[in-house]
Design a protein around this motif. Sequence first.
Motif, short mmCIF file in Angstrom:
data_model
loop_
_atom_site.label_atom_id
_atom_site.label_comp_id
_atom_site.label_asym_id
_atom_site.label_seq_id
_atom_site.Cartn_x
_atom_site.Cartn_y
_atom_site.Cartn_z
N ASP A 108 35.97 49.25 58.75
CA ASP A 108 34.88 48.36 58.32
C ASP A 108 33.88 49.12 57.45
OD1 ASP A 108 35.98 46.20 59.58
OD2 ASP A 108 34.98 46.60 61.48
N LEU A 109 33.70 50.41 57.75
CA LEU A 109 32.81 51.23 56.92
C LEU A 109 33.34 51.31 55.49
CD1 LEU A 109 30.46 53.27 56.59
CD2 LEU A 109 32.05 55.06 57.28
N VAL A 110 34.64 51.48 55.34
CA VAL A 110 35.22 51.55 54.00
C VAL A 110 35.02 50.24 53.25
CG1 VAL A 110 37.40 51.70 52.71
CG2 VAL A 110 36.90 53.34 54.51
N ARG A 111 35.25 49.12 53.94
CA ARG A 111 35.01 47.81 53.30
C ARG A 111 33.55 47.70 52.86
NH1 ARG A 111 38.76 43.97 51.78
NH2 ARG A 111 37.12 42.43 52.10
N HIS A 117 42.37 47.84 38.60
CA HIS A 117 41.24 47.35 37.80
C HIS A 117 39.93 47.71 38.46
CE1 HIS A 117 43.68 45.16 34.91
NE2 HIS A 117 44.52 44.98 35.91
N PRO A 118 38.85 47.74 37.68
CA PRO A 118 37.56 48.14 38.23
C PRO A 118 37.17 47.25 39.41
CG PRO A 118 37.42 47.93 35.84
CD PRO A 118 38.77 47.45 36.24
N GLY A 119 36.71 47.86 40.48
CA GLY A 119 36.21 47.10 41.62
C GLY A 119 37.28 46.66 42.60
N GLU A 120 38.53 47.02 42.35
CA GLU A 120 39.59 46.64 43.29
C GLU A 120 39.60 47.58 44.50
OE1 GLU A 120 43.55 44.63 41.97
OE2 GLU A 120 43.22 46.38 40.69
N LEU A 171 28.76 49.53 47.02
CA LEU A 171 28.66 50.41 45.86
C LEU A 171 29.47 49.92 44.66
CD1 LEU A 171 29.00 53.81 47.73
CD2 LEU A 171 26.90 52.64 47.03
N GLY A 172 30.29 48.90 44.87
CA GLY A 172 31.09 48.39 43.77
C GLY A 172 32.06 49.42 43.23
N VAL A 173 32.48 50.34 44.10
CA VAL A 173 33.37 51.40 43.68
C VAL A 173 34.82 50.89 43.79
CG1 VAL A 173 33.49 52.38 46.00
CG2 VAL A 173 33.87 53.86 44.05
N ALA A 198 28.15 60.04 48.01
CA ALA A 198 27.04 60.70 47.32
C ALA A 198 27.46 61.15 45.92
CB ALA A 198 26.56 61.89 48.13
N TYR A 199 28.73 61.42 45.76
CA TYR A 199 29.27 61.89 44.48
C TYR A 199 29.24 60.79 43.43
CZ TYR A 199 32.46 64.88 41.74
OH TYR A 199 33.02 65.70 40.79
N GLN A 200 29.04 59.56 43.90
CA GLN A 200 29.00 58.37 43.02
C GLN A 200 30.19 58.30 42.07
OE1 GLN A 200 24.91 58.83 41.57
NE2 GLN A 200 24.44 56.99 42.74
N PRO A 201 31.40 58.22 42.64
CA PRO A 201 32.59 58.18 41.79
C PRO A 201 32.85 56.77 41.30
CG PRO A 201 33.23 58.05 44.07
CD PRO A 201 31.72 58.10 44.07
N GLU A 202 33.69 56.65 40.29
CA GLU A 202 34.16 55.31 39.90
C GLU A 202 35.37 54.94 40.73
OE1 GLU A 202 34.73 54.79 35.73
OE2 GLU A 202 32.72 55.49 35.28
N VAL A 203 36.15 55.97 41.08
CA VAL A 203 37.31 55.75 41.94
C VAL A 203 37.18 56.61 43.18
CG1 VAL A 203 39.82 55.68 42.06
CG2 VAL A 203 38.68 55.51 39.85
#
Lengths: 268, 262
Positions: free
Chosen positions: A181-184, A35-38, A190-192, A156-161
Amino acid sequence: MAENTPLLSVRELSKTYPGANGPVEAIGSISFDVHPGELVCIVGPSGCGKTTLLKCLAGLLPPTSGSVMLDGAEVSAPPKKMALVFQEYGRSLYPWLTVRDNVALPLKARGVPRAERLAAVERAVEEVGLAHALDTYPWQLSGGMQQRVAIARAVAYQPEVLVMDEPFAAVDAQTRADLEDLVRRVWKDLGVTVLFVTHDIDESVYLGGRVLVLSSSPTVVQEDLAIDLPAERDQLTTRALPRFTELRTHVYGQIQRAKRGEAVPAVR
Amino acid sequence: MRTTARRALVSVGFAAGLPALLVAAWALATQGTTSLYFPSPARVAQAFTRTWLAPETITGDVLPSLARFGIGVLLSIVIGVVAGTAIGATPWLRALLEPMLEFFRAIPPVVLVPVLMLLLGIDDTMKLAVIVSGSVWPVLLNTIEGVRAMDPVLTDTSRSYRVRGALAYRYFVLPAASPQIMAGIRLCLSIGLILMVISEMFASSSGLGYQIVYFQRQYMVAEMWSGILLLGLVGVVVAAVFQLVERRVLHWYHGSREVARG
């Protein structure tokens, strides 16, 4: 937010390779929704076809049967809304381009105007803490820093996933903790939606909101486990929680069962 | 500061030392000689200035030769790289063409000269055709190999970020194959120089090759030697220019290899 419509939907995906002694079934049948944002982690025993699954999701490899839907559209070629981070950072960055140009190239391909592109690149590189390295070449950086560049390129690519294939398997333990921690942080900022493939059980529990445990080949989803740890994760305190230990023990047990071939498809 | 100056002096000494020694040995061996075939360096130097620094030979022979060499090599590089990337990126085209390419590559271009003369006449087109027929192969085959050997991870990266078409060609395919392409160009240059001379030895009225054969037939031995000397010098200059360009184009390649070696 339409919490009920999945962003990514995998249905009975299977992949069979032609082999010397008849066809080899790499992926049996995989179904799951994101789902979005997971932030979903995928773990499985080595050789369970994680990379194959990922290539099918990314539209780099056609599945033998089944389907992958992203935002309601079937994935048959690399989709516009997806960014990938590979395990082999040394081979996924262009060695002839500087950090700046590496991050900028996908944007250029998408036709983002120059000024906007440069601003997006600088923002993304700053986000991963490499603002000082914009004009260096990837091979002048350490492994962990190279992987940060790859993450910056994806950001930078601003993906949804954002799909990550064992991105930290080849960096040392301390760098690895920083990158987790960077990934979190990137995920939250970014709410990706993030799909994170790993073979590291602790990493999957620490990072994920959900962990998908895969069986050994021919692969199915053995368990779909919700991680009920507090949203605010910390390398010291989260990993010291009794619940963290319980979850990792549980996942570990599942992987051991998967290795022995006691595959029980998830009921959920 | 002093050490850099000294190091520069030492490297110049190394580069010039052996040639100086050889010329000295040559001068000693031919001191007071009356041999027709082996003139002294002073005689050859005199012939060199008289023959090759005269305005009419510069415009009538040296420059036309260099132009043929330059155009021939440039054509070889363009044809080799364009065809090579197309063939290298298309598996069925490669399977179709590769055995035939090996066959054509194996033919010594010199034996094609009479055929090309029949087909193209005896003007510059024929000479260019001779040069290209020999020097295109290393560029073509190396480009095919370079494109074929591209890293699959980088290919997947480019595909997933939808870097395609001209952009992928410019920023991915060409640079990825460039170490192999440059190695091909190095060979192309030396073959091109040889074929430039050879193409001018047949049915020609100008050029370095023509002049050298002419002096040979006229027993103008010092002049002949001076022509050979000029060819060698052209070779040295071409190699130096190539090295400069190569270092610029492949700086990332040398840099990353140095890092990998530790």
